[in-house]
Motif scaffolding. Structure first.
Motif, PDB file in Angstrom:
ATOM      1  N   ALA A   1     -21.640  24.471  12.665  1.00 23.97           N
ATOM      2  CA  ALA A   1     -21.385  25.062  13.978  1.00 23.97           C
ATOM      3  C   ALA A   1     -20.751  24.042  14.915  1.00 23.97           C
ATOM      4  N   ILE A   2     -21.255  22.828  14.907  1.00 21.78           N
ATOM      5  CA  ILE A   2     -20.704  21.781  15.766  1.00 21.78           C
ATOM      6  C   ILE A   2     -19.279  21.449  15.340  1.00 21.78           C
ATOM      7  N   GLY A   3     -19.051  21.382  14.043  1.00 26.22           N
ATOM      8  CA  GLY A   3     -17.702  21.127  13.542  1.00 26.22           C
ATOM      9  C   GLY A   3     -16.728  22.204  13.977  1.00 26.22           C
ATOM     10  N   GLY A   4     -17.170  23.452  13.932  1.00 24.34           N
ATOM     11  CA  GLY A   4     -16.320  24.555  14.375  1.00 24.34           C
ATOM     12  C   GLY A   4     -15.982  24.454  15.855  1.00 24.34           C
ATOM     13  N   LEU A   5     -16.970  24.084  16.669  1.00 24.43           N
ATOM     14  CA  LEU A   5     -16.723  23.933  18.105  1.00 24.43           C
ATOM     15  C   LEU A   5     -15.759  22.788  18.387  1.00 24.43           C
ATOM     16  N   LEU A   6     -15.924  21.679  17.679  1.00 26.80           N
ATOM     17  CA  LEU A   6     -15.029  20.541  17.875  1.00 26.80           C
ATOM     18  C   LEU A   6     -13.603  20.885  17.477  1.00 26.80           C
TER      19      LEU A   6
ATOM     20  N   ALA B   1     -12.248  23.903  17.452  1.00 25.50           N
ATOM     21  CA  ALA B   1     -11.729  24.834  18.450  1.00 25.50           C
ATOM     22  C   ALA B   1     -11.335  24.096  19.724  1.00 25.50           C
ATOM     23  N   ALA B   2     -12.108  23.088  20.100  1.00 19.61           N
ATOM     24  CA  ALA B   2     -11.793  22.314  21.301  1.00 19.61           C
ATOM     25  C   ALA B   2     -10.505  21.516  21.105  1.00 19.61           C
ATOM     26  N   LYS B   3     -10.322  20.937  19.927  1.00 21.13           N
ATOM     27  CA  LYS B   3      -9.119  20.134  19.651  1.00 21.13           C
ATOM     28  C   LYS B   3      -7.867  20.984  19.618  1.00 21.13           C
ATOM     29  N   THR B   4      -7.950  22.194  19.088  1.00 25.99           N
ATOM     30  CA  THR B   4      -6.772  23.046  18.955  1.00 25.99           C
ATOM     31  C   THR B   4      -6.485  23.863  20.203  1.00 25.99           C
ATOM     32  N   GLY B   5      -7.382  23.849  21.164  1.00 23.13           N
ATOM     33  CA  GLY B   5      -7.180  24.604  22.393  1.00 23.13           C
ATOM     34  C   GLY B   5      -7.728  26.017  22.340  1.00 23.13           C
ATOM     35  N   HIS B   6      -8.261  26.420  21.193  1.00 25.43           N
ATOM     36  CA  HIS B   6      -8.806  27.777  21.079  1.00 25.43           C
ATOM     37  C   HIS B   6     -10.027  27.978  21.961  1.00 25.43           C
ATOM     38  N   LEU B   7     -10.810  26.942  22.135  1.00 23.45           N
ATOM     39  CA  LEU B   7     -12.022  27.052  22.944  1.00 23.45           C
ATOM     40  C   LEU B   7     -11.656  27.331  24.404  1.00 23.45           C
TER      41      LEU B   7
END
Length: 66
Positions: A24-29, A31-37
């Motif tokens: 879950a943390i990896g997915g959030l990171l 998403a944050a790096k790609t701008g999706h978050l």
């Protein structure tokens, strides 16, 4: 008197919880790096602002049906 010992957990359950958390943390990171978050948060805020007034107020919902 209460015992200070914690109940034992199966080692497999601990590993699974840890693996799920890491994923879950990896997915959030990612998403944050790609701008999706940021895009998701912006879209959520725009949707919330554009939402219409609720059909019923909280007080109307609390009233018993007659």
């Amino acid at each position: 008197m209460l015992s200070a010992e914690k109940p034992e957990q199966a080692p497999r359950a601990k590993g699974l919880d840890s693996a799920v958390r890491k994923k879950a943390i990896g997915g959030l990171l990612k998403a944050a790096k790609t701008g999706h978050l940021e895009a998701s948060l912006r879209q959520f805020e725009e949707t919330a602002e554009a939402a219409e007034e609720p059909a019923m107020t909280l007080e109307e919902l609390r009233r018993p049906a007659t």
